[in-house]
Design a protein around this motif. Sequence first.
Motif, PDB file in Angstrom:
ATOM      1  N   GLY A  28       0.817  -1.216   0.000  1.00 48.67           N
ATOM      2  CA  GLY A  28       0.000   0.000   0.000  1.00 48.67           C
ATOM      3  C   GLY A  28       0.845   1.258   0.000  1.00 48.67           C
ATOM      4  O   GLY A  28       0.583   2.205  -0.751  1.00 48.67           O
ATOM      5  N   LEU A  29       1.883   1.278   0.824  1.00 47.94           N
ATOM      6  CA  LEU A  29       2.760   2.453   0.875  1.00 47.94           C
ATOM      7  C   LEU A  29       3.523   2.634  -0.431  1.00 47.94           C
ATOM      8  O   LEU A  29       3.681   3.760  -0.914  1.00 47.94           O
ATOM      9  CB  LEU A  29       3.732   2.336   2.051  1.00 47.94           C
ATOM     10  N   ALA A  30       3.996   1.543  -1.018  1.00 45.38           N
ATOM     11  CA  ALA A  30       4.714   1.628  -2.298  1.00 45.38           C
ATOM     12  C   ALA A  30       3.786   2.121  -3.400  1.00 45.38           C
ATOM     13  O   ALA A  30       4.205   2.863  -4.294  1.00 45.38           O
ATOM     14  CB  ALA A  30       5.303   0.270  -2.661  1.00 45.38           C
ATOM     15  N   THR A  31       2.520   1.743  -3.329  1.00 50.57           N
ATOM     16  CA  THR A  31       1.552   2.150  -4.359  1.00 50.57           C
ATOM     17  C   THR A  31       1.256   3.644  -4.305  1.00 50.57           C
ATOM     18  O   THR A  31       1.270   4.324  -5.329  1.00 50.57           O
ATOM     19  CB  THR A  31       0.243   1.346  -4.211  1.00 50.57           C
ATOM     20  N   VAL A  32       0.987   4.174  -3.118  1.00 55.93           N
ATOM     21  CA  VAL A  32       0.610   5.587  -3.032  1.00 55.93           C
ATOM     22  C   VAL A  32       1.777   6.522  -3.318  1.00 55.93           C
ATOM     23  O   VAL A  32       1.555   7.714  -3.563  1.00 55.93           O
ATOM     24  CB  VAL A  32      -0.039   5.942  -1.677  1.00 55.93           C
ATOM     25  N   SER A  41      -8.504   2.186  -3.480  1.00 57.91           N
ATOM     26  CA  SER A  41      -9.929   1.875  -3.487  1.00 57.91           C
ATOM     27  C   SER A  41     -10.139   0.638  -2.643  1.00 57.91           C
ATOM     28  O   SER A  41      -9.817  -0.466  -3.060  1.00 57.91           O
ATOM     29  CB  SER A  41     -10.398   1.626  -4.922  1.00 57.91           C
ATOM     30  N   GLY A  42     -10.669   0.840  -1.436  1.00 56.97           N
ATOM     31  CA  GLY A  42     -10.779  -0.266  -0.506  1.00 56.97           C
ATOM     32  C   GLY A  42     -12.170  -0.795  -0.291  1.00 56.97           C
ATOM     33  O   GLY A  42     -12.373  -1.665   0.536  1.00 56.97           O
ATOM     34  N   GLY A  43     -13.148  -0.279  -0.975  1.00 60.39           N
ATOM     35  CA  GLY A  43     -14.502  -0.771  -0.801  1.00 60.39           C
ATOM     36  C   GLY A  43     -15.188  -0.161   0.406  1.00 60.39           C
ATOM     37  O   GLY A  43     -14.712   0.779   1.035  1.00 60.39           O
ATOM     38  N   SER A  75      -5.921  -2.146  -5.666  1.00 54.34           N
ATOM     39  CA  SER A  75      -7.037  -1.442  -6.299  1.00 54.34           C
ATOM     40  C   SER A  75      -6.831   0.048  -6.071  1.00 54.34           C
ATOM     41  O   SER A  75      -6.705   0.491  -4.926  1.00 54.34           O
ATOM     42  CB  SER A  75      -8.358  -1.890  -5.672  1.00 54.34           C
ATOM     43  N   ILE A  76      -6.804   0.806  -7.176  1.00 54.00           N
ATOM     44  CA  ILE A  76      -6.438   2.217  -7.070  1.00 54.00           C
ATOM     45  C   ILE A  76      -7.439   3.131  -7.758  1.00 54.00           C
ATOM     46  O   ILE A  76      -8.275   2.697  -8.535  1.00 54.00           O
ATOM     47  CB  ILE A  76      -5.037   2.479  -7.672  1.00 54.00           C
ATOM     48  N   ILE A  77      -7.260   4.413  -7.457  1.00 53.27           N
ATOM     49  CA  ILE A  77      -7.944   5.504  -8.150  1.00 53.27           C
ATOM     50  C   ILE A  77      -6.848   6.334  -8.815  1.00 53.27           C
ATOM     51  O   ILE A  77      -5.877   6.715  -8.158  1.00 53.27           O
ATOM     52  CB  ILE A  77      -8.743   6.372  -7.159  1.00 53.27           C
ATOM     53  N   VAL A 112      -2.866  -4.893 -10.882  1.00 51.81           N
ATOM     54  CA  VAL A 112      -3.353  -3.545 -10.586  1.00 51.81           C
ATOM     55  C   VAL A 112      -4.764  -3.405 -11.143  1.00 51.81           C
ATOM     56  O   VAL A 112      -4.997  -3.631 -12.330  1.00 51.81           O
ATOM     57  CB  VAL A 112      -2.421  -2.480 -11.211  1.00 51.81           C
ATOM     58  N   HIS A 113      -5.699  -3.042 -10.272  1.00 52.22           N
ATOM     59  CA  HIS A 113      -7.098  -2.853 -10.653  1.00 52.22           C
ATOM     60  C   HIS A 113      -7.427  -1.368 -10.521  1.00 52.22           C
ATOM     61  O   HIS A 113      -7.309  -0.799  -9.437  1.00 52.22           O
ATOM     62  CB  HIS A 113      -8.024  -3.666  -9.743  1.00 52.22           C
ATOM     63  N   ILE A 114      -7.835  -0.741 -11.627  1.00 51.99           N
ATOM     64  CA  ILE A 114      -8.196   0.676 -11.602  1.00 51.99           C
ATOM     65  C   ILE A 114      -9.709   0.749 -11.402  1.00 51.99           C
ATOM     66  O   ILE A 114     -10.480   0.254 -12.211  1.00 51.99           O
ATOM     67  CB  ILE A 114      -7.777   1.400 -12.902  1.00 51.99           C
ATOM     68  N   HIS A 115     -10.126   1.378 -10.293  1.00 55.06           N
ATOM     69  CA  HIS A 115     -11.547   1.434  -9.950  1.00 55.06           C
ATOM     70  C   HIS A 115     -12.193   2.777 -10.263  1.00 55.06           C
ATOM     71  O   HIS A 115     -13.408   2.859 -10.312  1.00 55.06           O
ATOM     72  CB  HIS A 115     -11.748   1.111  -8.463  1.00 55.06           C
ATOM     73  N   ASP A 116     -11.379   3.825 -10.425  1.00 53.88           N
ATOM     74  CA  ASP A 116     -11.985   5.136 -10.642  1.00 53.88           C
ATOM     75  C   ASP A 116     -10.922   6.101 -11.163  1.00 53.88           C
ATOM     76  O   ASP A 116      -9.731   5.825 -11.105  1.00 53.88           O
ATOM     77  CB  ASP A 116     -12.565   5.664  -9.329  1.00 53.88           C
TER      78      ASP A 116
END
Length: 138
Positions: A28-32, A41-43, A75-77, A112-116
């Motif tokens: 998560g930290l590497a992603t942001v 995007s965590g639901g 899952s990201i925005i 990698v899932h793009i949600h928005d």
Amino acid sequence: MNIAAADYDKTDIGTIQIAPEVIEVIAGLATVEVPGVAGMSGGFGGGIAELLGRKNLSKGVKVEVGQREAAVDVSIIVEFGNRIPEVAGAIQRGVKQAIESMTGLSVVEVNVHIHDVQFKAPEKQVAQDEETAVQRVK
């Protein structure tokens, strides 16, 4: 999910185990940190935790961890205006490097899932609000 310690994690004074939640936080930290990522995007559950004031560092991350390997889903925005394939590729490289360097596990896949897509607020609105604030203070 509990993972068994691999042979190389056994020392003369005990074993070393890395919880899956630790891998999630690293991912998560590497992603942001990747430019172009507006957020995770965590639901529904992640949104409630944030409303209650708890920051979930593993929001939007799922991992499968074995004794020597890990698979990651994020899952990201995405921020509007960025090339999605480039952002996703940078996430894959960054997450893989971070997990492998910090844990010694081999990362077999990073999905990698793009949600928005997040749009930036128009700057005219901000300037107009500042003018209104100045006029009220007369």
